[in-house]
Design a protein around this motif. Sequence first.
Motif, short mmCIF file in Angstrom:
data_model
loop_
_atom_site.label_atom_id
_atom_site.label_comp_id
_atom_site.label_asym_id
_atom_site.label_seq_id
_atom_site.Cartn_x
_atom_site.Cartn_y
_atom_site.Cartn_z
N SER A 94 0.90 -1.26 -0.04
CA SER A 94 -0.28 0.00 -0.12
C SER A 94 0.87 1.29 0.00
O SER A 94 2.17 1.34 0.50
N LEU A 95 0.31 2.50 -0.32
CA LEU A 95 0.94 3.61 -0.37
C LEU A 95 1.19 3.99 1.25
O LEU A 95 2.25 4.70 1.32
N LYS A 96 0.31 3.80 1.97
CA LYS A 96 0.60 4.02 3.34
C LYS A 96 2.01 3.48 3.72
O LYS A 96 2.81 4.04 4.66
N GLN A 97 2.14 2.10 3.43
CA GLN A 97 3.51 1.24 3.78
C GLN A 97 4.63 1.95 3.15
O GLN A 97 5.65 2.14 3.83
N ARG A 113 -1.90 10.78 -0.09
CA ARG A 113 -2.93 11.28 -0.86
C ARG A 113 -2.41 12.10 -1.93
O ARG A 113 -2.85 12.47 -3.07
N LYS A 114 -1.03 12.33 -1.68
CA LYS A 114 -0.41 13.25 -2.87
C LYS A 114 0.29 12.32 -4.05
O LYS A 114 0.87 13.00 -4.96
N PHE A 115 0.35 11.08 -3.81
CA PHE A 115 0.61 10.26 -5.16
C PHE A 115 -0.33 10.24 -6.15
O PHE A 115 -1.41 10.27 -6.09
N LYS A 118 -1.71 5.67 -8.26
CA LYS A 118 -2.34 5.06 -7.04
C LYS A 118 -2.75 3.58 -7.48
O LYS A 118 -3.40 3.06 -6.61
N GLY A 119 -2.18 3.05 -8.49
CA GLY A 119 -2.44 1.93 -8.86
C GLY A 119 -1.97 0.69 -7.98
O GLY A 119 -1.10 0.99 -7.04
N VAL A 141 9.40 8.80 -6.48
CA VAL A 141 9.88 7.81 -5.45
C VAL A 141 10.19 6.60 -5.92
O VAL A 141 9.28 5.82 -6.53
N LYS A 142 11.37 5.77 -6.00
CA LYS A 142 11.76 4.75 -6.21
C LYS A 142 11.30 3.77 -5.27
O LYS A 142 11.71 3.67 -4.04
#
Length: 150
Positions: A94-97, A113-115, A118-119, A141-142
Motif C-alpha cells: 500500500s501507499l501507506k506502507q 494522498r499526494k501520490f 495510485k495503482g 519515489v523509487k
Amino acid sequence: MEVILLQDVKGVGKKQQTVNVSDGYANNFLFPKKLAVKVSKKSVEILENQKENARIAEENAKNNALELVEKLKTAEVTASLKVGKEGRAFGSVSLKQICDELLSKYGYDIDKRKFIDKGPLDSLGYYNLKVELHKGIVGIVKVHIVGEEG
C-alpha cells in the motif's frame, strides 16, 4: 459600506477581498457571523500583512518541495510482499506502507494522498511512483518490491 471579507461569502466575494455591501447586510449578517470587518486604516494594514505572510509561506512551501524532489532522487524504498512457491505474489504493497518507510528511513513526511500513481503494487520489481509535492512540482519515489516466502 465597504468591508473586508474574512471568509468566502457566496454571492458576495472571496476571502480577503474588499467589497461594497449595504449597511444592513453588513450590520445584520456579515459582522455578527464574523464573516467580514469594516474597512479602516488598521484593517487594511492587517489585510496587507496577512497577504504578505501568505505569499511568504507559499514561497517557503514551494522551496521545501523543490528540495524534497532533489532528496527523493537518491532515496529508494524497499518493501516486501509475500510470495508462494511458484513466485506468485499475494496481496499488494500500500501507499501507506511506502509513506511509513520514507518517514522511518529518511524522515520524509509525505501524505499518501499526494501520490499520482495510485495503482496496486502487486508484483515484484522496481516502480517509479510520481508524487505531487506542491502545485506543479512532481517528485519520483523509487520503490523496490522484494519477495518474502510465506
